[in-house]
Design an enzyme around this catalytic site. Structure first.
Site, PDB file in Angstrom:
ATOM      1  N   TYR A   1      -2.104  -1.254  10.467  1.00  0.00           N
ATOM      2  CA  TYR A   1      -2.005  -1.402   9.006  1.00  0.00           C
ATOM      3  C   TYR A   1      -0.649  -0.898   8.496  1.00  0.00           C
ATOM      4  O   TYR A   1       0.039  -1.571   7.737  1.00  0.00           O
ATOM      5  CB  TYR A   1      -3.155  -0.615   8.378  1.00  0.00           C
TER       6      TYR A   1
ATOM      7  N   SER B   1       0.866  -1.177   0.000  1.00  0.00           N
ATOM      8  CA  SER B   1       0.000   0.000   0.000  1.00  0.00           C
ATOM      9  C   SER B   1       0.898   1.220   0.000  1.00  0.00           C
ATOM     10  O   SER B   1       2.095   1.128   0.318  1.00  0.00           O
ATOM     11  CB  SER B   1      -0.858  -0.004   1.270  1.00  0.00           C
TER      12      SER B   1
HETATM   13  N1  LIG Z   1      -8.678  -0.755  -1.205  1.00  0.00           N
HETATM   14  C1  LIG Z   1      -7.638   0.043  -1.023  1.00  0.00           C
HETATM   15  O1  LIG Z   1      -7.757   1.264  -1.019  1.00  0.00           O
HETATM   16  C2  LIG Z   1      -6.259  -0.527  -0.877  1.00  0.00           C
HETATM   17  C3  LIG Z   1      -5.171   0.353  -1.041  1.00  0.00           C
HETATM   18  C4  LIG Z   1      -3.887  -0.139  -0.885  1.00  0.00           C
HETATM   19  C5  LIG Z   1      -3.698  -1.475  -0.573  1.00  0.00           C
HETATM   20  N2  LIG Z   1      -4.783  -2.301  -0.416  1.00  0.00           N
HETATM   21  C6  LIG Z   1      -4.525  -3.681  -0.066  1.00  0.00           C
HETATM   22  O2  LIG Z   1      -5.074  -4.518  -1.043  1.00  0.00           O
HETATM   23  C7  LIG Z   1      -5.440  -5.765  -0.464  1.00  0.00           C
HETATM   24  C8  LIG Z   1      -6.856  -6.127  -0.862  1.00  0.00           C
HETATM   25  O3  LIG Z   1      -7.732  -5.120  -0.425  1.00  0.00           O
HETATM   26  P1  LIG Z   1      -9.175  -4.866  -1.051  1.00  0.00           P
HETATM   27  O4  LIG Z   1      -9.399  -3.408  -0.972  1.00  0.00           O
HETATM   28  O5  LIG Z   1      -9.300  -5.565  -2.348  1.00  0.00           O
HETATM   29  O6  LIG Z   1     -10.077  -5.548   0.080  1.00  0.00           O
HETATM   30  P2  LIG Z   1     -11.463  -6.366   0.007  1.00  0.00           P
HETATM   31  O7  LIG Z   1     -12.059  -6.206   1.366  1.00  0.00           O
HETATM   32  O8  LIG Z   1     -12.257  -6.005  -1.196  1.00  0.00           O
HETATM   33  O9  LIG Z   1     -10.938  -7.862  -0.173  1.00  0.00           O
HETATM   34  C9  LIG Z   1     -10.171  -8.485   0.815  1.00  0.00           C
HETATM   35  C10 LIG Z   1     -10.383  -9.978   0.700  1.00  0.00           C
HETATM   36  O10 LIG Z   1      -9.586 -10.598   1.729  1.00  0.00           O
HETATM   37  C11 LIG Z   1     -10.368 -11.598   2.345  1.00  0.00           C
HETATM   38  N3  LIG Z   1      -9.919 -11.848   3.704  1.00  0.00           N
HETATM   39  C12 LIG Z   1     -10.061 -11.020   4.777  1.00  0.00           C
HETATM   40  N4  LIG Z   1      -9.628 -11.636   5.886  1.00  0.00           N
HETATM   41  C13 LIG Z   1      -9.199 -12.871   5.506  1.00  0.00           C
HETATM   42  C14 LIG Z   1      -8.680 -13.982   6.217  1.00  0.00           C
HETATM   43  N5  LIG Z   1      -8.519 -13.955   7.556  1.00  0.00           N
HETATM   44  N6  LIG Z   1      -8.351 -15.089   5.526  1.00  0.00           N
HETATM   45  C15 LIG Z   1      -8.540 -15.147   4.190  1.00  0.00           C
HETATM   46  N7  LIG Z   1      -9.068 -14.141   3.473  1.00  0.00           N
HETATM   47  C16 LIG Z   1      -9.394 -13.011   4.129  1.00  0.00           C
HETATM   48  C17 LIG Z   1     -11.781 -11.034   2.329  1.00  0.00           C
HETATM   49  O11 LIG Z   1     -12.766 -12.055   2.505  1.00  0.00           O
HETATM   50  C18 LIG Z   1     -11.841 -10.375   0.951  1.00  0.00           C
HETATM   51  O12 LIG Z   1     -12.301 -11.281  -0.040  1.00  0.00           O
HETATM   52  C19 LIG Z   1      -5.226  -5.616   1.051  1.00  0.00           C
HETATM   53  O13 LIG Z   1      -3.993  -6.180   1.432  1.00  0.00           O
HETATM   54  C20 LIG Z   1      -5.184  -4.111   1.230  1.00  0.00           C
HETATM   55  O14 LIG Z   1      -4.423  -3.749   2.341  1.00  0.00           O
HETATM   56  C21 LIG Z   1      -6.054  -1.848  -0.561  1.00  0.00           C
END
Ligand SMILES: NC(=O)c1ccc[n+]([C@@H]2O[C@H](COP(=O)([O-])OP(=O)(O)OC[C@H]3O[C@@H](n4cnc5c(N)ncnc54)[C@H](O)[C@@H]3O)[C@@H](O)[C@H]2O)c1
Length: 249
Positions: free
Chosen positions: A144, A131
């Site tokens: 985080y 991130s």
């Molecule tokens: N959305 C953002 O703005 C953003 C920005 C930078 C980085 N990220 C990173 O991208 C990654 C994905 O984020 P996203 O926004 O797509 O989130 P999201 O909530 O859409 O998807 C996350 C997925 O992880 C799964 N998950 C959560 N806990 C879990 C567990 N204990 N075991 C197995 N699966 C689990 C959830 O069920 C979900 O399907 C994360 O690592 C997040 O930190 C997101």
């Protein structure tokens, strides 16, 4: 689209939603057989069915269950994650541990479980979805930010050890991406910042970026696609921002 991952097996954690789902689609489109690992069994099954892959129902916070794991994947995308927003002095200790288990300890254990197969084949691609918060801090995100900074270090060490074996390891560093994780955060951000929910995107999420919009999951997935290609064999140990200019400051 190229099919350069034909014959390769890929694992995407958190592949049932948001960025992970976009990555699973990208890798399947490039010819890989994709395992969608997620705590949400129903959504993982639906994603796997859509892309012709397989679902792995797993709770990645149960890290001890992963200690003895062996994986036969050629591509590993460590993506599963979640957010908790609270001042350090009020941060729930169990929530802090949970974020570190899912976003740092489990990526370590999955990398550890994958490397013997990758080393055996002389080829592997590890992509860690970090991130902008792997490179910069924001208030109220101690768990985080610290987990993602740790992931950056893990990725670099993996790159150094994996290089002689044809294994690359990189981080991708997006700003706010249009996913359910961000939608769920809006109410919490409004509360800690003391502003109405409809002002959170503009006043909190887009203040640091030069490009004033959210990142789309497919934009992150396209970078994952390139990093897993043969063309990216010299790209390792790096952190690829896709943050609308946030870290240019
Ligand atoms: N959305 C953002 O703005 C953003 C920005 C930078 C980085 N990220 C990173 O991208 C990654 C994905 O984020 P996203 O926004 O797509 O989130 P999201 O909530 O859409 O998807 C996350 C997925 O992880 C799964 N998950 C959560 N806990 C879990 C567990 N204990 N075991 C197995 N699966 C689990 C959830 O069920 C979900 O399907 C994360 O690592 C997040 O930190 C997101």
């Amino acid at each position: 689209m190229t099919t350069d991952l034909e014959g390769r097996k890929a694992l995407v954690t958190g592949g049932a939603s948001g960025i992970g789902l976009a990555c699973a689609r990208e890798l399947a489109g490039r010819g890989a057989r994709v395992v969608v690992a997620d705590i949400n069994a129903e959504a993982a099954e639906a994603a796997a069915a859509e892309i012709g892959g397989e679902a792995w129902h797993v709770d990645l916070s149960r890290t001890r269950d992963l200690d003895a794991l062996e994986l036969d994947v050629d591509v590993l995308v460590n993506n599963a994650g979640l957010q908790r927003v609270s001042p350090v002095d009020e941060f729930d200790p169990d929530a802090f541990r949970l974020l570190h288990d899912i976003m740092l300890i489990s990526p370590f254990l999955l990398i550890r479980a994958s490397l013997p197969h990758m080393y055996g084949r002389g080829w592997g691609r590890i992509v860690n979805i970090s991130s902008v918060h792997g490179l910069r801090a924001s208030a109220y995100k101690s768990a985080y930010v610290s987990a993602k900074h740790g992931l950056e270090g893990l990725s670099k060490v993996t790159a150094l050890e994996g290089g002689p074996h044809g294994v690359t390891s990189n981080c991708i560093n997006p700003a706010y991406v249009r996913t359910p994780l961000v939608e769920k955060q809006i109410a919490d951000q409004a509360r800690v910042h003391g502003i109405p929910e409809d002002e959170v995107v503009e006043k909190v999420m887009l203040t640091e970026t030069a490009v004033k919009r959210l990142v789309e999951p497919e934009e992150v997935a396209s970078l994952v696609g390139w990093l897993t290609s043969d063309a990216a064999g010299m790209a390792t140990g790096a952190s690829y921002t896709i943050d609308g200019g946030w870290t240019a400051r």
